[in-house]
Design a protein around this motif. Structure first.
Motif, short mmCIF file in Angstrom:
data_model
loop_
_atom_site.label_atom_id
_atom_site.label_comp_id
_atom_site.label_asym_id
_atom_site.label_seq_id
_atom_site.Cartn_x
_atom_site.Cartn_y
_atom_site.Cartn_z
N PHE A 52 11.64 -0.93 -0.81
CA PHE A 52 10.37 -1.20 -1.51
C PHE A 52 10.67 -2.76 -1.95
O PHE A 52 9.28 -3.37 -2.07
N HIS B 27 9.45 -3.60 3.11
CA HIS B 27 8.34 -2.50 2.98
C HIS B 27 9.02 -1.21 3.37
O HIS B 27 9.99 -1.28 4.32
N PRO B 28 8.69 -0.16 2.93
CA PRO B 28 9.27 1.19 3.44
C PRO B 28 9.17 1.46 4.86
O PRO B 28 10.13 1.90 5.40
N ALA B 29 8.27 0.74 5.52
CA ALA B 29 8.01 0.95 6.95
C ALA B 29 9.25 0.15 7.59
O ALA B 29 9.67 0.72 8.66
N ASP B 30 9.80 -1.00 6.99
CA ASP B 30 11.00 -1.62 7.60
C ASP B 30 12.25 -0.55 7.43
O ASP B 30 12.88 -0.60 8.50
N ILE C 11 12.03 2.61 7.12
CA ILE C 11 12.02 3.60 8.17
C ILE C 11 12.37 3.40 9.35
O ILE C 11 12.85 4.20 10.35
#
Lengths: 494, 335
Positions: A297, A316-319, A321
């Motif tokens: 986050f 970012h949560p995408a990173d 994941i």
């Protein structure tokens, strides 16, 4: 306890479409009595509560308050007649400060403040905005507000679910005191130790029907579980076989000197493939921030996070994941698309990346979703909208999503909060199975016995630092509790 | 389900309607058409008409013809509303696309003019997407702002090309006013368009993300979605659709003006809302919006036939839209 019946609900039935939520539920609360309302996932507890509080109209049956045949039509009326509920979700308006929230409910301020202090919150500022206060504080405020309105009957729905141990104690003490002075209390909880400590009787719901009333005494847990499940099942137990020396390889996640201003000052740990690492902490010791950082986050203030030997900084949560770290948040509402189907909820991560924006691979999706549903035994009778599922099934959906997607490191934040025994018992073996297949799991829990049920070892965080690392086989509740309070533990433990 | 009490029947009907929002709308549409037929016998069915069936085909054709650009602009609203947004620049974008196409056609020829017109829509859409997705401006404000900026730019542009004259490309005129078997040629554009939008919403990852963002942005982020990418693509697409609708409308009206498609904006929002799309995001249907557009057109005809003064007509129109939406929301909002 006197013989004055404060609340009497009987013959309550309610159906939603094809689903019979309640068929024959009853509940009686006398003055000075604390009644535990128990029931497994989907037994109809939530519906029953809504009917008692007047939020829902019963299909049949009657709710009497103070012996009078009051047909409760709406929550305001129930409140006026003396029944005050404290729901699982905070019912304060996030954008207003404490004073304004009190004003909205016509709550007397002095009495409210008295209860807040009595309940153990000493640093509350009346001009604090609700949205910026921690969840535990909000729950206490909700309770204080309810107490300040001097109810005849108080309904507590999973009151202690988000509370740290010290506040739980305070709450139980205060509620008991009030009961002794003549208040009636309905206590909805999954925690046997609290029910044993607080309640006089327990009323058990199963499949929409009240199947028994128990007097609380030693050994009542077995009976209650038996009633809830409809058959005799042993409470969860696990033989701890994992040998920590087995984790001799390289850690999957390595955290060093992690600091997150202002709460977390220094956290170091290694999380190995195949390991379930418990995290134990009282409320607000920095565990929320730790999980937020690992989930991507926001970046940490300083320190090192390595995943598979590579230094990481997530924005970012995408990173996160992409690096294999996925979070199942403590609050189910943060993870679910309430109005969408079970299938869409579980398949959400499938369409995340740009190349997957095109046509859905429907067959692949169906297979993966079905796999997760089967694995978790998700009840899909109301699969059209996730918000129609029971809490436990919703929680299964949030975990099932990552089961279907595939996950290397799972960050579980209090995954069994407010869900029933049966679902809990399905979640522990699942976590173990994931680990056995090579996943790493970081498992924060507010229920201390879960460390020995699901984890290999646990780190204990106190005041933003790790104060202890405890093997699962040594992780009895006293040891954990002492450590969580920051007391030096090793001498005390043989 | 054993005994169906009155209560649970209602709930069941509500659920059914919620899952099939187009059904009651279609019923309502046919009811309106029947009413129209009673008001002016022969307008719909040929039987009681003094002339032959061509009259009725003509009316139905006309109804569809004028509903098409409205339905296309409603697509902009449905798609953006799925994410709890809105596109208030769609009307002016359509106008600009039409104006640019008509004026540039006489200078550079039809093909480049058409492409530039579509690119203009795309550009405005990208700016919207940038504002909404990256700067995080509320879509209402963002698209209102770009709409005004675009209006200003259009006026400047008009000064520049004032002497060039304008030309309506023949293929647009064919699409806009031509008929095949009594039905408007606009359907040749609209049918594939509608299929594309329906497919996009139901069977693509992008469509899933639109619903997801509108349902719970935090959960979507937690699953690894970079929301700005979705918003950028969404508003760009919306701009492109608006431009396309503008081109079709140009062929229909065969005139250029600085406010050509602007009056379609609010009806396009109304069509989306009547069609069951929630402005709070997470729920919506393009099929519903298409029926919504048809309903609006029928209402329009009806009020015109009643020969009411313009003011009363507009007021009544607003009231009917409110009523339809309110009833519809009640019906489908099951608890």
């Amino acid at each position: 306890m006197s013989d004055t019946v404060l609340l009497d609900a009987y013959g309550i039935a309610k159906s939603f479409g094809a689903v019979h939520a309640l068929t024959n539920a009853r509940l009686r609360v006398r003055a000075g009595e604390v009644v535990a309302l128990m029931g497994a996932n989907g037994a109809g507890k939530s519906t029953f509560i809504k009917i008692i509080t007047g939020a829902l109209k019963p299909g049949s049956g009657q709710v009497l308050i103070r012996g009078e045949e009051v047909r409760v039509g709406n929550p305001a009326q129930a409140r006026k007649s003396g029944l005050v509920p404290v729901y699982q979700e905070p019912s304060l308006i996030p954008d207003l400060d404490v004073t304004d929230n009190l004003r909205l409910g016509d709550t007397p301020k002095e009495s409210f403040m008295k209860w807040v202090e009595e309940l153990g919150i000493t640093d509350l500022n009346m001009s604090d905005t609700i949205g910026e206060l921690p969840l535990a504080t909000l729950r206490i405020l909700d309770l204080a507000r309810a107490l300040a309105s001097e109810p005849d009957v108080l309904l507590l729905d999973e009151m202690t679910a988000a509370l740290p141990a010290d506040l739980v104690e305070r709450v139980l003490k205060v509620v008991r005191q009030q009961a002794n002075e003549g208040m009636g209390v309905i206590y909805v909880s999954h925690r046997f130790n609290e029910i044993l400590e607080l309640c006089d009787t327990a009323s058990v719901l199963r499949d929409g029907e009240t199947v028994g009333d128990l007097t609380i005494e030693a050994g009542v847990e077995e009976r209650a579980v038996e009633l809830m499940l409809g058959q005799k099942i042993e409470l969860g137990e696990r033989k701890i076989t994992t040998d920590l020396r087995a984790h001799s390889g390289n850690p999957r996640v390595k955290v060093r000197n992690l600091a997150i201003a202002p709460k977390v000052t220094g956290i170091d740990f290694d999380l190995y493939p195949g390991e379930v690492l418990g995290v134990v902490a009282l409320e607000g010791q920095g565990q929320d921030e730790l999980f937020d950082i690992l989930a991507g986050f926001y970046p940490a203030t300083s320190g090192l996070i390595e995943v598979n030997g590579k230094s990481m900084s997530f924005k970012h949560p995408a990173d996160a994941i992409a690096a294999g770290l996925t979070l199942v948040p403590g609050n189910r509402a943060d993870a679910l698309l309430a109005q969408r189907s079970v299938r869409e909820n579980i398949a959400l991560p499938f369409s995340v990346r740009l190349p997957t924006w095109g046509a859905l691979k429907l067959r692949h999706e169906r297979e993966r979703v079905q796999f997760a549903i089967d694995k978790l035994q998700i009840d899909t009778r109301a699969e059209g909208e996730v918000q129609r599922l029971s809490g436990g099934n919703q929680q299964k959906v949030t975990i099932g999503r990552w089961l279907a997607t595939g996950v290397e490191t799972l960050l579980l934040f209090d995954p069994t909060r407010g869900i029933d025994v049966r679902t809990k018992r399905q979640i522990y073996p699942l976590v173990r199975e994931l680990a056995a297949k090579g996943a790493s799991v970081l498992f924060y829990t507010s229920e201390l016995d879960e460390v020995s049920l699901a984890c290999d070892r646990a780190i204990v965080i106190f005041n933003g630092q790790i104060v202890d690392v405890i093997d699962a086989k040594d992780a009895d509740e006293q040891t954990l509790m002492r450590a969580a309070y920051g007391l030096t533990s090793r001498e005390g433990v043989a | 389900m054993s005994l169906a009490s009155a209560d649970s029947m209602m709930v069941r009907v509500g659920r059914y309607l919620k899952d099939n929002p187009v059904v009651p709308l279609l019923l309502f549409l046919f009811l309106l058409i029947a009413l129209l037929e009673i008001m002016r016998p022969g307008i719909v069915t040929p039987y009681r008409a003094s002339r032959d069936g061509i009259v009725s085909m003509f009316w139905v054709g006309n109804l569809i013809k004028f509903a098409i650009p409205l339905a296309m602009l409603a697509a902009c609203q449905v798609l953006t509303m799925l994410t709890a947004g809105i596109d208030l620049s769609a009307g002016i974008v359509a106008t600009v696309a039409a104006f640019v196409c008509a004026t540039l056609s006489s200078i550079w020829g039809v093909a480049p003019a058409t492409i530039i017109a579509l690119l203009t829509g795309l550009l405005v859409g990208l700016v919207n997407g940038f504002g909404v997705g990256i700067v995080r401006v509320h879509p209402l404000i963002m698209t209102l702002g770009t709409g005004l900026i675009t209006t200003g730019c259009l006026q400047v542009y008009q000064r520049l090309v004032i002497n060039a004259g304008s030309e309506i490309p023949a293929f647009l005129a064919w699409l806009g006013t031509g008929r095949t078997l009594g039905l408007p040629n606009g359907l040749f554009l609209f049918m594939p368009f509608a299929v594309f939008i329906l497919w996009l919403m139901r069977f693509t990852g992008f469509g899933r993300l639109l619903f997801a963002l509108g349902s719970n942005e935090k959960a979507t982020k937690l699953s690894g979605v970079r929301a700005w990418q979705v918003y950028l693509a969404l508003y760009a697409l919306s701009g492109l659709i608006a431009a396309l609708a503008g081109l079709l409308y140009l062929g229909m009206i065969r005139q250029t003006s600085l406010s050509l498609a602007n009056p379609l904006l609010l009806p396009s929002v109304a069509a989306a809302v009547i069609g069951g799309t929630s402005i709070f995001g997470g729920r919506g249907s393009f099929a519903g919006a298409v029926v919504g557009a048809l309903i609006i057109r029928v209402l329009d005809t009806m009020l015109t036939l009643m020969q009411m003064p313009e003011g009363a007509r507009t007021a009544l129109f607003g009231a009917i839209i409110l009523a339809v939406t309110a009833i519809y929301v009640r019906l489908t909002d099951t608890r």
